[in-house]
Design an enzyme around this catalytic site. Structure first.
Site: not given
Ligand code: NAI
Ligand code: MG
Length: 491
Positions: A230, A249, A283, A385
């Site tokens: 997202e 990623e 992930c 996920e």
């Molecule tokens: P997220 O994608 O919101 O957060 C990841 C990073 O992005 C954090 O540093 C956050 O501060 C930053 N971020 C959030 N919104 C942003 C924006 N609008 N602009 C720029 N940066 C932004 O993930 P969240 O909310 O912590 O977790 C939700 C779901 O995302 C999890 O349940 C999982 O499914 C997925 N996820 C996947 C990961 C992976 O390794 N591919 C890691 C973390 C979450």
């Protein structure tokens, strides 16, 4: 409680707004550290510092000296590995056994590996016809914004920083708000290693503010992101405004496939590694477990029995196999999916609830290892996920049936297969649409091997020589060797 400031231009500074935020220890829910909260004004300062460093000292430094700094950093991390592992476990909740024996060694390995690359980034000479000499220069991209998640806080910082620095870029890194502490400790070692001021800037803060400001900043040349699909889409849209280069990623919903001819003991252990490692917050987790119909009952019996024996509890205890989820939000999200699974007609054959833990851990964000059986691949629990210790078991009849279902997902990050049939294993590796395939193993990584996604799992490959593609750009240089004027328009 430890306090951390922002790390900008080689200095520790408060945020412009003076705001701070508190990050909890997920095992207890108690405050762990107070951290300065970066916002747009701080991101502006950090990007300006990274630009000065890029145009200044960093671009004048030899590749050898860059490599030596990276190597020095890898050694400092190794020397401090046990403290850093404890910090990582306190901030994220992952078992100390993982932080100490997997995360930290891999962090060291990545800095070490890319230290070696610094002096091996080369252009080419191209055999063009006629009087021309043509060569390429492989140059850094410039100032890179890097936004990382909370599931492997230090390791994600390493995957981002190491190749970018080896290639000669400067950086503004935003750690996840859930887990900022490791990156701030890393900043101390970056300082100690002697990197010039402004080469690495670290700005903890929230995604919607600091993260969004970084992604939208016209002063960055590249944005690298790991996190949800997202937010990945948001970042790609934002980056499009300035045509900032992007690598992403993102999420996954990996098929982990058990054929009847596999060694079932190995496959059960591999299924557990695939979904319960790091509390399932991975992930590339094997969250869709495809089991050949003829062995389903036997396999599920063994898997449930072993899942029930996983030691869930204090992550600082070396015997603990699963710690808490990272946050109350993530825990709620996972519980929500247990309800969805039941509504969709799946059966919860193990876990599905919060464990009863005493004392300080009563308020931690723990969940039990959970198995859903009777799942169909089109159910939400098989398509979305979940990012927790929750696996959906789906059966299949034959290879065609399997492949159709395995590829029926928006994601394409990874896949696993368990079989003794070598031709089937390689046929599958070719047919599956995923960036990483594990045969009779799961979750294996090395700094030299590329990692990244097909389809909506992202753009680009991290680690290995491929990561250098993300942090360099190619310049083609033409030289006329003849010494004669161009004849095209006559004399
Ligand atoms: P997220 O994608 O919101 O957060 C990841 C990073 O992005 C954090 O540093 C956050 O501060 C930053 N971020 C959030 N919104 C942003 C924006 N609008 N602009 C720029 N940066 C932004 O993930 P969240 O909310 O912590 O977790 C939700 C779901 O995302 C999890 O349940 C999982 O499914 C997925 N996820 C996947 C990961 C992976 O390794 N591919 C890691 C973390 C979450
Ligand atoms: Mg989010």
């Amino acid at each position: 409680m430890n306090k951390y400031q922002l790390f900008i231009d080689g200095q520790w500074v408060d945020s412009e707004s003076g705001k701070t935020f508190t990050t909890p220890n997920p095992a207890t829910g108690q405050p762990l550290a107070e951290v300065a909260e970066a916002d747009k004004a701080d991101v502006d300062k950090a990007v300006a510092a990274a630009r000065r460093a890029y145009e200044g000292k960093w671009s004048k430094m030899s590749a050898r000296d860059r490599g030596r700094l990276l190597y020095k950093l890898s050694q400092l991390i190794e020397q401090n590995a046990s403290q850093l592992a404890e910090i990582e476990t306190a901030d994220n909740g992952k078992p100390i056994k993982e932080s100490l024996y997997v995360d930290l060694p891999q962090v060291v390995e990545n800095f070490e590996y890319f230290a070696g690359w610094s002096t091996k980034i080369e252009g080419e000479t191209i055999p063009v016809p006629g009087r021309m000499f043509n060569y390429t220069l492989r140059e850094p991209i410039g100032v890179c914004g890097q936004i990382i998640p909370w599931n492997f806080p230090l390791l994600m910082a390493a995957w981002k920083l190491a190749p970018a620095l080896a290639a000669g870029n400067t950086i503004v890194l935003k750690p996840a708000e859930q887990t900022p502490v490791g990156a701030m400790e890393l900043a101390k070692l970056i300082q100690e290693a002697g990197f010039p001021e402004g080469v690495v800037n670290i700005v903890p803060g929230y995604g919607e503010t600091a993260g969004a400001a970084l992604a939208a900043h016209p002063g960055i040349d590249k944005i690298a992101f790991t996190g949800s699909t997202e937010v990945g889409k948001l970042i790609a849209k934002t980056a499009a405004n300035n045509l900032t280069k992007v690598s992403l990623e993102l999420g996954g919903k990996a098929p982990n496939i058990v054929f009847a001819d596999s060694d079932l003991d190995q496959a059960v252990a591999g299924a557990m590694m695939g979904i319960f490692y790091n509390q399932g917050q991975v992930c590339c987790a094997g969250s869709r477990l495809f089991v050949e119909e003829s062995v389903k009952d036997q396999f599920l019996g063994q898997l449930s029995e072993r899942a029930g024996r996983i030691a869930v509890g204090d992550p600082m205890n070396k015997a603990t196999q699963m710690g808490p989820q990272v946050s109350a939000e993530q825990l709620d999200r996972i519980k929500g999916y247990v309800d969805i699974a039941r509504e969709e007609g799946a059966t919860v054959v193990a876990g599905g609830a919060t464990p009863h833990l005493d004392g300080p851990f009563e308020k931690g964000y723990f969940f039990t290892p959970t198995i859903f059986a009777d799942v169909k691949n089109d159910m939400r629990v098989a398509q979305e996920e979940i990012f927790g210790p929750v696996v959906s078991v789906i059966t299949f009849k034959d290879e065609d049936d399997l492949l159709r279902q395995a590829n029926d997902t928006i994601y394409g990050l990874s896949a696993g297969i368990w079989t003794r049939d070598i031709t089937r294993a390689h046929r599958f590796a070719k047919e599956i649409k995923a960036g990483v395939v594990w045969i009779n193993t799961f979750n294996v990584f090395n700094a030299a091997s590329p990692f990244g996604g097909y389809k909506q799992s992202g753009y680009g490959r991290e680690m290995g020589r491929h990561a250098l593609e993300l942090y360099t750009q190619v310049k083609s240089v033409w030289v006329d060797l003849s010494g004669r004027p161009i004849g095209w328009f006559g004399k």
